[in-house]
Design a protein around this motif. Structure first.
Motif, PDB file in Angstrom:
ATOM      1  N   GLY A 168     -49.992  -7.067 -47.131  1.00  0.00           N
ATOM      2  CA  GLY A 168     -49.565  -6.085 -46.139  1.00  0.00           C
ATOM      3  C   GLY A 168     -50.225  -6.293 -44.795  1.00  0.00           C
ATOM      4  O   GLY A 168     -49.592  -6.124 -43.745  1.00  0.00           O
ATOM      5  N   ALA A 169     -51.522  -6.675 -44.821  1.00  0.00           N
ATOM      6  CA  ALA A 169     -52.220  -6.923 -43.559  1.00  0.00           C
ATOM      7  C   ALA A 169     -51.606  -8.100 -42.808  1.00  0.00           C
ATOM      8  O   ALA A 169     -51.449  -8.060 -41.582  1.00  0.00           O
ATOM      9  N   VAL A 170     -51.239  -9.158 -43.543  1.00  0.00           N
ATOM     10  CA  VAL A 170     -50.605 -10.320 -42.909  1.00  0.00           C
ATOM     11  C   VAL A 170     -49.266  -9.929 -42.302  1.00  0.00           C
ATOM     12  O   VAL A 170     -48.936 -10.318 -41.170  1.00  0.00           O
ATOM     13  N   LEU A 171     -48.478  -9.144 -43.044  1.00  0.00           N
ATOM     14  CA  LEU A 171     -47.198  -8.685 -42.501  1.00  0.00           C
ATOM     15  C   LEU A 171     -47.410  -7.846 -41.241  1.00  0.00           C
ATOM     16  O   LEU A 171     -46.647  -7.957 -40.277  1.00  0.00           O
ATOM     17  N   GLY A 172     -48.434  -6.999 -41.255  1.00  0.00           N
ATOM     18  CA  GLY A 172     -48.716  -6.191 -40.065  1.00  0.00           C
ATOM     19  C   GLY A 172     -49.084  -7.042 -38.869  1.00  0.00           C
ATOM     20  O   GLY A 172     -48.627  -6.783 -37.744  1.00  0.00           O
ATOM     21  N   LEU A 173     -49.907  -8.079 -39.088  1.00  0.00           N
ATOM     22  CA  LEU A 173     -50.296  -8.958 -37.991  1.00  0.00           C
ATOM     23  C   LEU A 173     -49.104  -9.759 -37.471  1.00  0.00           C
ATOM     24  O   LEU A 173     -48.962  -9.953 -36.262  1.00  0.00           O
ATOM     25  N   VAL A 174     -48.263 -10.215 -38.390  1.00  0.00           N
ATOM     26  CA  VAL A 174     -47.055 -10.949 -37.967  1.00  0.00           C
ATOM     27  C   VAL A 174     -46.147 -10.035 -37.148  1.00  0.00           C
ATOM     28  O   VAL A 174     -45.608 -10.440 -36.107  1.00  0.00           O
ATOM     29  N   GLY A 175     -45.968  -8.783 -37.611  1.00  0.00           N
ATOM     30  CA  GLY A 175     -45.148  -7.842 -36.865  1.00  0.00           C
ATOM     31  C   GLY A 175     -45.723  -7.550 -35.489  1.00  0.00           C
ATOM     32  O   GLY A 175     -44.982  -7.433 -34.507  1.00  0.00           O
ATOM     33  N   ARG A 176     -47.038  -7.438 -35.412  1.00  0.00           N
ATOM     34  CA  ARG A 176     -47.678  -7.187 -34.117  1.00  0.00           C
ATOM     35  C   ARG A 176     -47.468  -8.360 -33.161  1.00  0.00           C
ATOM     36  O   ARG A 176     -47.134  -8.166 -31.982  1.00  0.00           O
ATOM     37  N   HIS A 177     -47.663  -9.582 -33.662  1.00  0.00           N
ATOM     38  CA  HIS A 177     -47.465 -10.757 -32.801  1.00  0.00           C
ATOM     39  C   HIS A 177     -46.012 -10.869 -32.352  1.00  0.00           C
ATOM     40  O   HIS A 177     -45.728 -11.101 -31.167  1.00  0.00           O
ATOM     41  N   ARG A 178     -45.089 -10.691 -33.287  1.00  0.00           N
ATOM     42  CA  ARG A 178     -43.672 -10.763 -32.931  1.00  0.00           C
ATOM     43  C   ARG A 178     -43.298  -9.641 -31.965  1.00  0.00           C
ATOM     44  O   ARG A 178     -42.457  -9.836 -31.077  1.00  0.00           O
ATOM     45  N   GLY A 179     -43.924  -8.474 -32.122  1.00  0.00           N
ATOM     46  CA  GLY A 179     -43.651  -7.374 -31.209  1.00  0.00           C
ATOM     47  C   GLY A 179     -44.110  -7.680 -29.795  1.00  0.00           C
ATOM     48  O   GLY A 179     -43.410  -7.355 -28.825  1.00  0.00           O
ATOM     49  N   ARG A 180     -45.281  -8.302 -29.659  1.00  0.00           N
ATOM     50  CA  ARG A 180     -45.771  -8.651 -28.323  1.00  0.00           C
ATOM     51  C   ARG A 180     -44.866  -9.679 -27.652  1.00  0.00           C
ATOM     52  O   ARG A 180     -44.535  -9.558 -26.470  1.00  0.00           O
ATOM     53  N   VAL A 181     -44.452 -10.684 -28.421  1.00  0.00           N
ATOM     54  CA  VAL A 181     -43.610 -11.740 -27.843  1.00  0.00           C
ATOM     55  C   VAL A 181     -42.225 -11.197 -27.502  1.00  0.00           C
ATOM     56  O   VAL A 181     -41.718 -11.384 -26.383  1.00  0.00           O
ATOM     57  N   SER A 182     -41.586 -10.528 -28.470  1.00  0.00           N
ATOM     58  CA  SER A 182     -40.229 -10.027 -28.235  1.00  0.00           C
ATOM     59  C   SER A 182     -40.221  -8.879 -27.231  1.00  0.00           C
ATOM     60  O   SER A 182     -39.277  -8.746 -26.436  1.00  0.00           O
ATOM     61  N   GLY A 183     -41.263  -8.043 -27.224  1.00  0.00           N
ATOM     62  CA  GLY A 183     -41.340  -6.961 -26.251  1.00  0.00           C
ATOM     63  C   GLY A 183     -41.479  -7.486 -24.833  1.00  0.00           C
ATOM     64  O   GLY A 183     -40.845  -6.972 -23.906  1.00  0.00           O
ATOM     65  N   ALA A 184     -42.310  -8.537 -24.653  1.00  0.00           N
ATOM     66  CA  ALA A 184     -42.460  -9.133 -23.324  1.00  0.00           C
ATOM     67  C   ALA A 184     -41.148  -9.764 -22.870  1.00  0.00           C
ATOM     68  O   ALA A 184     -40.760  -9.644 -21.707  1.00  0.00           O
ATOM     69  N   ALA A 185     -40.442 -10.431 -23.794  1.00  0.00           N
ATOM     70  CA  ALA A 185     -39.159 -11.034 -23.441  1.00  0.00           C
ATOM     71  C   ALA A 185     -38.139  -9.963 -23.065  1.00  0.00           C
ATOM     72  O   ALA A 185     -37.384 -10.126 -22.090  1.00  0.00           O
ATOM     73  N   LEU A 186     -38.103  -8.871 -23.817  1.00  0.00           N
ATOM     74  CA  LEU A 186     -37.162  -7.793 -23.511  1.00  0.00           C
ATOM     75  C   LEU A 186     -37.471  -7.168 -22.163  1.00  0.00           C
ATOM     76  O   LEU A 186     -36.562  -6.913 -21.355  1.00  0.00           O
ATOM     77  N   ALA A 187     -38.748  -6.909 -21.891  1.00  0.00           N
ATOM     78  CA  ALA A 187     -39.114  -6.324 -20.606  1.00  0.00           C
ATOM     79  C   ALA A 187     -38.771  -7.259 -19.452  1.00  0.00           C
ATOM     80  O   ALA A 187     -38.284  -6.815 -18.404  1.00  0.00           O
ATOM     81  N   ASP A 188     -39.006  -8.558 -19.629  1.00  0.00           N
ATOM     82  CA  ASP A 188     -38.665  -9.527 -18.578  1.00  0.00           C
ATOM     83  C   ASP A 188     -37.165  -9.538 -18.302  1.00  0.00           C
ATOM     84  O   ASP A 188     -36.728  -9.621 -17.149  1.00  0.00           O
ATOM     85  N   LEU A 189     -36.361  -9.471 -19.361  1.00  0.00           N
ATOM     86  CA  LEU A 189     -34.911  -9.500 -19.178  1.00  0.00           C
ATOM     87  C   LEU A 189     -34.411  -8.239 -18.482  1.00  0.00           C
ATOM     88  O   LEU A 189     -33.528  -8.305 -17.621  1.00  0.00           O
ATOM     89  N   VAL A 190     -34.960  -7.094 -18.842  1.00  0.00           N
ATOM     90  CA  VAL A 190     -34.554  -5.843 -18.189  1.00  0.00           C
ATOM     91  C   VAL A 190     -34.927  -5.880 -16.707  1.00  0.00           C
ATOM     92  O   VAL A 190     -34.119  -5.522 -15.833  1.00  0.00           O
ATOM     93  N   GLU A 191     -36.138  -6.323 -16.417  1.00  0.00           N
ATOM     94  CA  GLU A 191     -36.567  -6.406 -15.019  1.00  0.00           C
ATOM     95  C   GLU A 191     -35.735  -7.421 -14.247  1.00  0.00           C
ATOM     96  O   GLU A 191     -35.377  -7.189 -13.077  1.00  0.00           O
ATOM     97  N   ALA A 192     -35.408  -8.545 -14.884  1.00  0.00           N
ATOM     98  CA  ALA A 192     -34.567  -9.546 -14.231  1.00  0.00           C
ATOM     99  C   ALA A 192     -33.171  -9.002 -13.948  1.00  0.00           C
ATOM    100  O   ALA A 192     -32.577  -9.308 -12.906  1.00  0.00           O
TER     101      ALA A 192
END
Length: 268
Positions: A206-230
């Motif tokens: 469960g801890a590994v899944l949480g860390l993977v979700g956190r990393h994917r959230g940071r990457v995908s969240g930054a990409a989503l924010a960049d696209l909205v701003e663009a």
């Protein structure tokens, strides 16, 4: 109407299979194995094989028992998937939360100290104001759009979305889907860690899944924010034109931005 209903049923079935049933069945199978093994023999494969054999013998006592077992497994998988959907929504809310304020102040002070140490500069409104990096990245979209154009991203975005070309919408929609999927991964991690109460190997998984979700959230969240701003940067003039706001400088300035905000907010 029959065609529409059939297509709708197909899409719902695909979503149920992909988002709820299959991950839910994997979780149910893991939970069954954890209950059968317990803490004392958590990694004893021979003990698990014996327990599964006895469980299979009890299930084959009749077709009614087998049908009830299968139905129960499907129901448990669906329920666990729905629970994860709720947990994923909670994860997304936590990512953009403003509290605990002490944590926010610590992050803000750390960022200010790093900026001063590196000799950088910038407005304080760009410093952290959420408890996570993901939340701050989303907040910065509104702050940066307001600083540059005087626009409120929360007011502008629903209208701007309607003006985006077909080539831009799938990119943003795909980025949002990846961000939503990351929160579901974190939610599965939380649910899996709950199994650790009676089967300890579930805790590291469960801890590994949480860390993977956190990393994917940071990457995908930054990409989503960049696209909205663009999208705001590239299609701001189309928005002003659609609203009938003149642009003397060829782009939106804070003066026109305040005017657009007033229009979209219905002069509130």
């Amino acid at each position: 109407m029959n065609t529409v209903l059939a297509e709708l049923g197909k899409k719902l079935a695909d979503r149920w299979m992909g988002a709820l049933l299959l991950p839910g069945l994997l979780f149910v199978a893991t939970a069954v194995c954890g209950v059968l093994l317990g803490q004392g023999s958590a990694l004893d494969s021979a003990h698990l094989a014996d327990e599964l054999t006895r469980l299979g013998e009890r299930m084959t006592t009749g077709p009614a028992t087998t049908a009830l077992t299968v139905a129960g497994a499907l129901l448990a998988a669906t329920v666990s998937g729905l629970v994860v959907q709720g947990l994923a929504a909670a994860v997304r809310r936590v990512r953009v939360a403003r509290r605990p304020r002490r944590w926010v102040r610590w992050r803000r002070g750390r960022a200010r100290a790093a900026r001063e140490r590196d000799g950088g500069s910038g407005p304080d409104r760009y410093l952290p104001a959420r408890i996570t990096d993901i939340g701050d990245r989303f907040r910065l979209v509104d702050e940066r759009v307001d600083a540059q154009y005087g626009l409120s991203a929360a007011l502008v975005w629903p209208r701007l979305w309607l003006l985006l070309p077909d080539s831009a919408r799938p990119l943003i929609g795909s980025a949002y889907s990846r961000y939503q999927s990351s929160s579901e991964t974190s939610a599965w991690g939380l649910l899996t860690m709950c199994l650790g109460l009676f089967w300890w190997p579930a805790l590291p998984v469960g801890a590994v899944l949480g860390l993977v979700g956190r990393h994917r959230g940071r990457v995908s969240g930054a990409a989503l924010a960049d696209l909205v701003e663009a999208a705001v940067d590239l299609y701001q003039r189309q928005l002003a034109e659609a609203l009938g706001v003149a642009l003397p400088h060829g782009r939106i300035t804070p003066t026109e931005g305040l005017q657009i905000n007033d229009m979209l907010n219905k002069r509130a």
